[in-house]
Design an enzyme around this catalytic site. Structure first.
Site, PDB file in Angstrom:
ATOM      1  N   ARG A  91      -0.611  82.840  48.767  1.00 43.13           N
ATOM      2  CA  ARG A  91      -1.781  83.641  49.140  1.00 43.13           C
ATOM      3  C   ARG A  91      -2.631  82.947  50.203  1.00 43.13           C
ATOM      4  O   ARG A  91      -3.573  83.539  50.723  1.00 43.13           O
ATOM      5  CB  ARG A  91      -2.622  83.918  47.889  1.00 43.13           C
ATOM      6  CG  ARG A  91      -3.409  82.726  47.394  1.00 43.13           C
ATOM      7  CD  ARG A  91      -3.849  82.863  45.949  1.00 43.13           C
ATOM      8  NE  ARG A  91      -4.937  83.793  45.758  1.00 43.13           N
ATOM      9  CZ  ARG A  91      -6.224  83.462  45.712  1.00 43.13           C
ATOM     10  NH1 ARG A  91      -6.595  82.203  45.913  1.00 43.13           N
ATOM     11  NH2 ARG A  91      -7.140  84.376  45.477  1.00 43.13           N
ATOM     12  N   TRP A  94      -8.784  70.370  54.132  1.00 39.04           N
ATOM     13  CA  TRP A  94      -8.308  69.109  53.564  1.00 39.04           C
ATOM     14  C   TRP A  94      -6.822  69.141  53.245  1.00 39.04           C
ATOM     15  O   TRP A  94      -6.160  68.103  53.263  1.00 39.04           O
ATOM     16  CB  TRP A  94      -9.175  68.661  52.408  1.00 39.04           C
ATOM     17  CG  TRP A  94      -9.003  69.248  51.046  1.00 39.04           C
ATOM     18  CD1 TRP A  94      -8.867  70.551  50.707  1.00 39.04           C
ATOM     19  CD2 TRP A  94      -9.012  68.514  49.807  1.00 39.04           C
ATOM     20  NE1 TRP A  94      -8.785  70.692  49.345  1.00 39.04           N
ATOM     21  CE2 TRP A  94      -8.883  69.450  48.770  1.00 39.04           C
ATOM     22  CE3 TRP A  94      -9.131  67.164  49.488  1.00 39.04           C
ATOM     23  CZ2 TRP A  94      -8.855  69.083  47.426  1.00 39.04           C
ATOM     24  CZ3 TRP A  94      -9.110  66.788  48.135  1.00 39.04           C
ATOM     25  CH2 TRP A  94      -8.973  67.741  47.126  1.00 39.04           C
ATOM     26  N   ASP A  95      -6.263  70.330  53.012  1.00 38.16           N
ATOM     27  CA  ASP A  95      -4.810  70.424  52.844  1.00 38.16           C
ATOM     28  C   ASP A  95      -4.083  69.789  54.023  1.00 38.16           C
ATOM     29  O   ASP A  95      -3.028  69.161  53.866  1.00 38.16           O
ATOM     30  CB  ASP A  95      -4.383  71.894  52.763  1.00 38.16           C
ATOM     31  CG  ASP A  95      -4.901  72.615  51.540  1.00 38.16           C
ATOM     32  OD1 ASP A  95      -4.079  73.122  50.769  1.00 38.16           O
ATOM     33  OD2 ASP A  95      -6.129  72.688  51.365  1.00 38.16           O
ATOM     34  N   ASN A 147     -13.985  75.581  55.501  1.00 39.84           N
ATOM     35  CA  ASN A 147     -13.065  75.522  54.369  1.00 39.84           C
ATOM     36  C   ASN A 147     -11.668  75.976  54.801  1.00 39.84           C
ATOM     37  O   ASN A 147     -10.657  75.321  54.550  1.00 39.84           O
ATOM     38  CB  ASN A 147     -13.633  76.407  53.271  1.00 39.84           C
ATOM     39  CG  ASN A 147     -12.836  76.447  51.982  1.00 39.84           C
ATOM     40  OD1 ASN A 147     -13.368  76.827  50.954  1.00 39.84           O
ATOM     41  ND2 ASN A 147     -11.579  76.110  51.992  1.00 39.84           N
ATOM     42  N   GLN A 166     -15.014  71.499  53.659  1.00 41.61           N
ATOM     43  CA  GLN A 166     -14.221  70.902  52.592  1.00 41.61           C
ATOM     44  C   GLN A 166     -14.347  69.391  52.724  1.00 41.61           C
ATOM     45  O   GLN A 166     -15.002  68.892  53.647  1.00 41.61           O
ATOM     46  CB  GLN A 166     -12.753  71.360  52.676  1.00 41.61           C
ATOM     47  CG  GLN A 166     -12.475  72.647  51.927  1.00 41.61           C
ATOM     48  CD  GLN A 166     -11.001  72.884  51.674  1.00 41.61           C
ATOM     49  OE1 GLN A 166     -10.142  72.539  52.480  1.00 41.61           O
ATOM     50  NE2 GLN A 166     -10.682  73.503  50.549  1.00 41.61           N
ATOM     51  N   ARG A 212     -18.526  84.678  46.202  1.00 42.63           N
ATOM     52  CA  ARG A 212     -17.469  84.423  47.193  1.00 42.63           C
ATOM     53  C   ARG A 212     -16.712  85.733  47.433  1.00 42.63           C
ATOM     54  O   ARG A 212     -16.323  86.415  46.494  1.00 42.63           O
ATOM     55  CB  ARG A 212     -16.495  83.367  46.668  1.00 42.63           C
ATOM     56  CG  ARG A 212     -17.056  81.960  46.592  1.00 42.63           C
ATOM     57  CD  ARG A 212     -16.112  81.059  45.800  1.00 42.63           C
ATOM     58  NE  ARG A 212     -15.966  81.515  44.424  1.00 42.63           N
ATOM     59  CZ  ARG A 212     -14.858  81.422  43.700  1.00 42.63           C
ATOM     60  NH1 ARG A 212     -13.756  80.874  44.213  1.00 42.63           N
ATOM     61  NH2 ARG A 212     -14.821  81.877  42.466  1.00 42.63           N
ATOM     62  N   GLU A 224     -13.732  86.351  48.502  1.00 47.35           N
ATOM     63  CA  GLU A 224     -12.349  86.354  48.039  1.00 47.35           C
ATOM     64  C   GLU A 224     -12.243  86.348  46.517  1.00 47.35           C
ATOM     65  O   GLU A 224     -11.163  86.579  45.966  1.00 47.35           O
ATOM     66  CB  GLU A 224     -11.593  85.155  48.626  1.00 47.35           C
ATOM     67  CG  GLU A 224     -11.970  83.799  48.049  1.00 47.35           C
ATOM     68  CD  GLU A 224     -13.220  83.169  48.654  1.00 47.35           C
ATOM     69  OE1 GLU A 224     -13.380  81.944  48.484  1.00 47.35           O
ATOM     70  OE2 GLU A 224     -14.032  83.888  49.283  1.00 47.35           O
ATOM     71  N   ASP A 278     -11.864  73.691  43.014  1.00 42.34           N
ATOM     72  CA  ASP A 278     -12.352  74.954  42.494  1.00 42.34           C
ATOM     73  C   ASP A 278     -11.321  75.540  41.525  1.00 42.34           C
ATOM     74  O   ASP A 278     -10.355  76.132  41.980  1.00 42.34           O
ATOM     75  CB  ASP A 278     -12.701  75.934  43.616  1.00 42.34           C
ATOM     76  CG  ASP A 278     -11.672  75.968  44.750  1.00 42.34           C
ATOM     77  OD1 ASP A 278     -10.835  75.053  44.879  1.00 42.34           O
ATOM     78  OD2 ASP A 278     -11.716  76.929  45.521  1.00 42.34           O
ATOM     79  N   GLU A 326       1.832  74.266  44.331  1.00 42.09           N
ATOM     80  CA  GLU A 326       0.548  73.656  44.707  1.00 42.09           C
ATOM     81  C   GLU A 326       0.060  72.662  43.666  1.00 42.09           C
ATOM     82  O   GLU A 326      -0.669  71.728  43.988  1.00 42.09           O
ATOM     83  CB  GLU A 326      -0.507  74.737  44.919  1.00 42.09           C
ATOM     84  CG  GLU A 326      -0.798  75.560  43.675  1.00 42.09           C
ATOM     85  CD  GLU A 326      -2.018  76.451  43.815  1.00 42.09           C
ATOM     86  OE1 GLU A 326      -2.866  76.167  44.681  1.00 42.09           O
ATOM     87  OE2 GLU A 326      -2.120  77.423  43.051  1.00 42.09           O
ATOM     88  N   GLU A 350      -8.195  80.941  38.688  1.00 43.39           N
ATOM     89  CA  GLU A 350      -8.453  82.336  39.027  1.00 43.39           C
ATOM     90  C   GLU A 350      -7.230  83.091  39.539  1.00 43.39           C
ATOM     91  O   GLU A 350      -7.274  84.296  39.713  1.00 43.39           O
ATOM     92  CB  GLU A 350      -9.536  82.400  40.116  1.00 43.39           C
ATOM     93  CG  GLU A 350     -10.869  81.818  39.688  1.00 43.39           C
ATOM     94  CD  GLU A 350     -11.885  81.792  40.818  1.00 43.39           C
ATOM     95  OE1 GLU A 350     -13.083  81.852  40.521  1.00 43.39           O
ATOM     96  OE2 GLU A 350     -11.478  81.712  41.996  1.00 43.39           O
TER      97      GLU A 350
END
Length: 502
Positions: A116, A123-124, A160, A171, A241, A243, A279, A463, A477
């Site tokens: 998604r 930061w990824d 972010n 981030q 937020r 999203e 998060d 992930e 979430e």
């Protein structure tokens, strides 16, 4: 903020879609592209919504192109070959800005995490870069750094992710580490080359510092009652937020019912938690088991302040290389002051570990988390503190398959039993830096072995992982996503460094 967000574009249509879960995952609608001008879609919605037989789902599908949600596919390969094959599949080509599209334009090709997550994440990118370089894809890593530099020059900070609805937060500030990684033979030269961007990022985090009195805060900067200047996570909006609109509305309703908290306060703390990258976690809550008690802005996070100390040291080195002695001395002094604060204010001598600081109530005992290893990662701990943290890892955070994010079992994805690639990397590198090489290798071996076993079982790179047994991580979430940028990067980097395997 000049780029309108989906909520600003669509108003009541947006709220109806998100609260009604028309698209299932709330991120799908905010990533959708309109088939015509947003104003025209909004006007048509107002004209049709009360007509007999109106279907909101049909309206959405008629007027928007919803994003596809598919994992990169291909023949089953050995895990290293699979990762090498994934890199080009995760690359997206840049394109012009489109009216109503939340995706921010970038000048160079960019790499997405997967699933998604269809945009560039801040930061990824750092952890992904390690794997790209190890696999000989310096071209993609250079594009990532160029895009992040562009964002700093354009917005004064790195959002972010590259979506309009994420332009109110950043981030963890790892840009300086990316510069160092890409200029490994001469980090100071890299810092000098990117000094303007580094200073822009520091100014973003320190905005308002001159006017902040002891016991007060402004945006991301705060002063403790004793006068120490520190940072916290923040978001410039105090609405749900976009999203995760429905989830945030329900969390705020629970907080208002249980504790009479103002919704805007809850939403700000949820958004600040999103800026942290964690998060979510019970780490941010007064009651770790209850998200309605989230209080992110009340905390000075140990990892954030360690990273900003590293940023300040990078600026000092870059300024010195450019011959700006005054700036070099000023930022070296800032870094030294923050290092001292980390070793004192963030060190829980009673428990023997680094922890976040409740800056209004410094006596509040915050829990042990993997974030407490970031001072080691950046060389900011004393040898005694590093020794104590190694003991904490062995006793409390080391699972059968790697490092736990926290010892808290809350159902949130950044808590037990989950472990995440960036935390494995920073912990192992930090422990090795202080001479705890065997423990660092143990973390890397356990985590990589589990990633490999889950890959053999599922054909997927994920992930997050459950580090107590061989299975995908859960909670939070949304469903666990695969792709997956930073897992690929850290797995490869571990194999090429601590584990020294081909």
């Amino acid at each position: 903020m000049p780029d309108p967000t989906p909520y600003e574009l669509y108003g009541e249509l947006f709220v109806a879609v998100q609260m009604g879960r028309v698209c299932g995952d709330g991120k799908s609608f905010v990533d959708a592209r309109p088939r015509s001008a947003p104003a025209a879609i909004r006007e048509r919605f107002e004209a049709e919504r009360h007509q007999p037989g109106f279907s909101l789902a049909d309206f959405v599908h008629a007027h928007f192109v919803l994003p596809e949600h598919s994992a990169p596919a291909g023949p089953r390969l050995g895990i290293r070959e699979h990762i090498r094959a994934l890199w080009p599949l995760l690359v997206r080509q840049p394109g012009p800005a489109r009216e109503g599209d939340s995706l921010l334009p970038l000048p160079r090709p960019f790499l997405v995490p997967g699933g998604r997550f269809r945009e560039l994440y801040y930061w990824d990118s750092y952890f992904t870069m390690h794997g790209l370089l190890a696999d000989g894809r310096r071209d993609i890593a250079e594009d990532l750094l160029a895009n992040l530099s562009h964002l700093l020059r354009t917005y004064g900070f790195i959002p972010n992710a590259t979506r309009s609805y994420m332009l109110s937060r950043s981030q963890p500030p790892l840009f300086f580490r990316m510069v160092e990684l890409m200029h490994a033979s001469d980090p100071a030269g890299g810092f000098a080359l990117h000094l303007d961007e580094l200073r822009a990022e520091h100014a973003f985090w320190m905005d308002g510092e001159a006017a902040v009195a002891p016991g007060q805060a402004h945006r991301r900067v705060l002063r403790t009652g004793s006068g120490a200047l520190l940072n916290r996570y923040w978001d410039d909006r105090c609405t749900p937020r976009e999203e995760s609109w429905r989830e945030d509305v329900l969390t705020a309703e629970a907080a208002r019912t249980a504790a009479s908290r103002a919704p805007a306060e809850v939403w700000r703390d949820l958004r600040a938690g999103a800026e942290s990258g964690w998060d979510f976690s019970g780490r941010w809550c007064a009651d770790p088991a209850d998200m309605a008690t989230i209080e992110t802005t009340a905390l000075a996070p140990v990892d954030l302040n360690a990273l900003i100390a590293g940023l300040e040291e990078a600026i000092a080195q870059g300024a010195a290389r450019r011959g700006d002695t005054a700036a070099a001395q000023a930022f070296e002094a800032r870094a030294a002051t923050r290092r001292q604060a980390l070793q004192t204010l963030f060190w829980r001598a009673d428990a023997g570990h680094f922890a976040d600081l409740d800056w209004r109530n410094p006596g509040d005992p915050r829990p042990l988390t993997a974030a407490g290893l970031v001072p080691l990662y950046l060389g900011l701990a004393t040898p005694a503190q590093a020794q104590a943290m190694a003991g904490q890892v062995q006793r409390h955070l080391l699972g059968a398959n790697g490092l736990l994010s926290t010892t808290l079992a809350t159902g949130q994805q950044w808590d037990a039993p989950n472990g995440w690639a960036p935390l494995q990397w920073m912990a192992a590198q930090g422990l090795a830096r202080y001479g705890h090489a065997a423990l660092a290798r143990d973390i890397a071996e356990r985590w990589c072995a589990s990633v490999h076993r889950v890959y053999l079982e599922t054909g997927r790179l994920l992930e997050k992982y459950d580090v107590t047994c061989d299975r995908p991580g859960g909670g939070g979430e949304y469903e666990t996503q695969d792709g997956f940028g930073w897992t690929n990067g850290v797995y490869v980097a571990f194999k090429e460094s601590l584990l020294q395997a081909p």
